[in-house]
Structure formats: structure tokens, C-alpha cells
Design a protein around this motif. Sequence first.
Motif, mmCIF file in Angstrom:
data_model
loop_
_atom_site.group_PDB
_atom_site.id
_atom_site.type_symbol
_atom_site.label_atom_id
_atom_site.label_comp_id
_atom_site.label_asym_id
_atom_site.label_seq_id
_atom_site.Cartn_x
_atom_site.Cartn_y
_atom_site.Cartn_z
ATOM 1 N N GLU A 96 -12.007 8.160 -7.534
ATOM 2 C CA GLU A 96 -12.885 6.840 -8.109
ATOM 3 C C GLU A 96 -11.231 6.286 -7.475
ATOM 4 O O GLU A 96 -11.547 4.901 -7.182
ATOM 5 N N ARG B 166 -9.721 1.212 -16.576
ATOM 6 C CA ARG B 166 -11.510 0.546 -16.653
ATOM 7 C C ARG B 166 -11.540 -0.712 -17.770
ATOM 8 O O ARG B 166 -12.040 -1.117 -17.639
ATOM 9 N N CYS B 167 -10.910 -0.969 -18.953
ATOM 10 C CA CYS B 167 -10.200 -1.910 -19.759
ATOM 11 C C CYS B 167 -9.179 -2.698 -19.179
ATOM 12 O O CYS B 167 -9.518 -3.459 -20.854
ATOM 13 N N MET C 219 -14.746 -2.213 -21.211
ATOM 14 C CA MET C 219 -14.521 -1.682 -19.768
ATOM 15 C C MET C 219 -15.402 -2.501 -18.619
ATOM 16 O O MET C 219 -16.886 -2.367 -18.537
ATOM 17 N N HIS D 210 -13.768 -3.405 -15.519
ATOM 18 C CA HIS D 210 -13.998 -3.074 -14.178
ATOM 19 C C HIS D 210 -14.448 -1.683 -13.788
ATOM 20 O O HIS D 210 -13.357 -1.447 -13.202
ATOM 21 N N ALA D 211 -15.318 -0.988 -13.661
ATOM 22 C CA ALA D 211 -15.836 0.196 -12.936
ATOM 23 C C ALA D 211 -16.251 -0.457 -11.451
ATOM 24 O O ALA D 211 -16.905 -1.339 -11.170
ATOM 25 N N ARG E 35 -18.244 5.675 -8.877
ATOM 26 C CA ARG E 35 -17.433 5.582 -10.556
ATOM 27 C C ARG E 35 -17.678 6.897 -10.806
ATOM 28 O O ARG E 35 -18.570 7.446 -10.650
#
Length: 595
Positions: free
Chosen positions: A123, A435-436, A497, A499-500, A505
Motif C-alpha cells: 500500500e 489511514r486515520c 479512516m 485516507h485509504a 489498499r
Amino acid sequence: RGASSASSSASASSVSSMASFFSDRTTRARVMRDAMRVTRDRLGTTTAATATATADDARGASGALRKVLTRADLTTLGVGGIIGAGVFVLTGSVAREHAGPAVAASYALSAFTSAVTGLAYAEFAVAMPVAGSAYNYVYGTFGEYAAFLTGCNLALELTIASAAIARGWTSYATAAFGVEARRARVRVIDGLIEIDLIAGIVVCGMTALLVSGAKQTARFNAAVTYASLVVVAVVLLAGAPEIQPSNWTPFAPYGMRGIISGASVVIFAFVGFDTVATCAEEVANPAADLPFGILGSLGICAALYCAMCVVITGMVSYDDIDVNAPFAMAFTAYGMPAIATIVSIGAVAAITTSLLLSMMGQPRVFMVMARDGLLPKWFSRVSEKHGTPANASIFSGAVTGALAVLLDINILAQLVSIGTLSIFCGVNLGLIVSRCAPRDDDDFARRAPALKRAGALFVSSMAFGVDYRARARISWFGAVALAAVVASACSFLTLPMTHAPKTFRAPFVPFLPALGVLLTCVLIAGLGALAWIRYAVYTVLCSVGYLSFAVRRSRESPEGVDAVELAVVDAADADADADAGDAVTLLPVSARPSS
């Protein structure tokens, strides 16, 4: 990440200033206080966007690497980098001293840990397709200081792994000619220093090939890797009929503690997939090819590793396995010298590609750190003729050659594993944070909730690992620590979350990377005292280097040396570094890499 170099007069002045710095205790104390203050201010404030926003500037300043690697290249690079490092080099020592016939379980545990981490690598590599791998990933989540430690550990990991593999090359090359490996070495200090000139010569040859170009390296690797896979097939087909099930009893003579200890050592056998990520800047289509290369090479090699371990421990009792060349000696003992010779030649081929790929990653880490100002700019220069980081490659080859000539392989394996595991742990934590945590906000207060949860996850995972290592079972304390691990992982669900990445991913975030953190911490706890001492000493030395050099030269210093108020540096040097700081410009949001 671009920065203009200081003039020669400024450099000379800087040398005299540094002399004054080391002779003045008051000045030295003030400088270190200011450096530590800047380090604290930068900790955890760099976002993934700002970590990659100026990569094009850096490549323009030091020279760009050529995008010549395809999906097939990446897969063969990964397989070639992985397949020789562990099963041909470490299987004998791990089976005899750690796991017994359960060495296959040690490899399986290491493979699973690497696969979980490989998803995080994939990722990140797609989101940030530049050289540097874990160094860049940690930079984008935990900031400059953590990235500097990661880069130093990554460079040391690859260097020591290369030296260990080069010594394994000597063992199998001598076995191919019917000569014992100890006759090719000169023992100076038992168990520590054992001179191996052949390993040094091999490292020199690999360095020359790496300087010549990435595509040439990939072609050579592909040819030798296919030959290695043929030999692996020969081992499985010729060895399987000779398996004696009685040799598998007892299967785990050292218990679960031995399996974990063995996995802690052989984890470095999977470093090859990290090299695939390190070469991201040279991949023509990173979004499609990087995940395939990383995960595909891991899956192929894990299956082959476990199968070969089952064969060797079935052919020979674990306490009789030869440490230097286990497979060749096993076939010799069964009266199959021709097969033993084929295995030795194939092992030399496999170890050659593993050595080549391990050495390929080192200079690219140095290059990216130099682009960021954390190492001298000399390391970032790319050869105009070959399109490779020639300076960094030559330096890496010299250091690797020295270690390969001098140090015993068992010492090298223990030293490298803890660095590998700490990097894996950091990448897994970084994936959850990325991600967060806010992507385009360098404010620590806004990123603090994710960072604090990551800290809690790491501490609880390490507590469980240390307790399990000590007791070889889950005690009440271990159960509490494990519950804290689960609670820490679940706590990330209270954060958005959003920002994937859109292209590739990792699945089951935050739980899968949290499992990766737990597994790496358990394996770290399974290492010996020597590895812990090495890691502590090396971390202190790297921290001193960061505070005394990197913190005031990095791209994070908008005012150059003045950012840490170094009064000992004169006006000429300060102006040069200020110009370097002014050269750093962030791309607008619309131009930043999407992730």
C-alpha cells in the motif's frame, strides 16, 4: 527535497567552526539542547503528502533513476532476493540450535509475519513510488527523527544481511569442489572473527554489477533465479524419497520458545521483498506491479522454504545437520555426490541473487536520506552514464565487504534480525496511522490521537512478547497485555479512516496491521541479549548523529543552521544552509501525489 550545495569556502569555515564546537563545552551543551528541541517539535508532524511532495525536486537535483523494471522483473528480483538468503544459509544453524525439525514452523511464522507486513509495504509503495521503502513510509507517518532511525536500521539490516549471505556463498562454493568451508577461512577469535577473503571478492563483483545499471542487474538476476528454482526442484524430488519420519521426533525439542526464537533469526531471510519496495522509483507501472511483485515473491518463497525444511529435517536428524552447507552435506551422506554437487552449484546461484538484491537496496536508502539532507549530498548523486546511485553503491560495497571478510555468520544473523523486525513493526504501525491521521495537516495536536493509539498498541504488544518469551505460555499478565492489544487496535475505529488509497489498499485495517505489530514484537522478544545490546547502542549512536548533523541540514530546516541556533557556524555557512532551506518548496495540493 532539493537543496543547493554549500560553497567550498563555506565548507572550510564550517570545519573550523565544528572544531570550535567540540572544544567549547558551553556551546556544545546549548547546541544539543536546541537540536533536541527541534527534534521534539518535528516528531510525528510530517504527513505522507509533505513526505513525497518534493520528490521530483530531489530527483532533478541529484539525478533521476530510470524507470525500467516490469512486473516480471520485480517478481524475479523478489524471489532471487529471498530464496537464497535463508534456506541455504541459516536452516542448519536454526534447526540445531533453536527449533529442531520445527524449523519449518519457524519459517512459516516468519513468512506469515512478512506477508502481513508485505501488505502494508504494498500500500505504501503504491502511494509513494519513490526509492527508500520503509524510510519514506515512516517519514510520512512518524516524522523525521523516526525516519532517520528507520533509514539507519534499514541500511544496517541490508548491509549485515549481505555480509552473512556472502559468507554462505563461500560455504557452498567450497562444497561444490569437495572442500570444507573452514579450510577457506582463517579463524582469529572463535565464534566472532573468521577471515573469509572469498566473500569479500564476491561482494566486489556484485558492487560492480550494481553500478552498471538496474536493467542489467535484473537480467542477470532473472537468469540465475530460474537456475536456482530448478535446483530447488531437484532437492525436493531427490530428497523426498529419502525422508525418514523418525527424524521428525521430537518435532519441537525446544518447544514453542524455540520455534519463536528460530523465527526471530530467519526473519531476515525474507528481506528480499523489502528490496522490491526499495526499487519503487525504477518501476514503470508501480500501482499494478509493486503489489504483485511483493506479495507474489513472498508467497512463492514461503512455500519453497517450508517444503525444503521438511525434506532436510526428514533426511537428517536435526542435531546432525551441517551448519555451513546442510543440503549438500545431506546428499553426500546418502551416497549421492552428483546431487550434492548440483545442489552446491544451485545454492551458489541462489545465494548470488540473494546477495545481489540485498546489496541493491542499501545504496538507494542512502541516496534518499541524502536527498533529504540527513546524509552528505555525495550519497545522492546518480551516475549520468548508468542511471544508478554509483557513489552510494561503492560505499555500501566497501562496508559490506569488510563485514563479510571478518565476522562469523551466526553473529551477523542475530544482529540483522532485530533491525528487520523493528522496521516491520514501524511500517505496520505507520499504515494504521496513515489511514486515520490528517493527511495535509502538520499540527501535532490533530495527529496526536492516532499517534497515541499507535504507542499504546506497540507497548502492549511488546509487553505480551516479553512475557511470553519468559514463560513460554500465556500468563495472567500476558492475557492482560493481549487484551490491551485488542483494545488498542479497536480504539482506532473511533477515528475516521478516510485516507485509504484508491489503487491498492491493505485489507482489514486496523486489525491486520495490528496483528503484524503483535507478531513482530513477539519475535523481537525472542532474540538474544546481544541483539538487544546492538540495537540499543546503534540507536544511541544514530541519535547522536541526528542531533549533531542531520537535524540542522535536513529539508525540515527552513532556516538552515539557524533553525537550531548554532552560534558556532559562521555567517558564510549559515547563508549556504539558509539557501538550501529556501530551495525547499512544497507542491500545491492539486499537484501532490494521490493516495
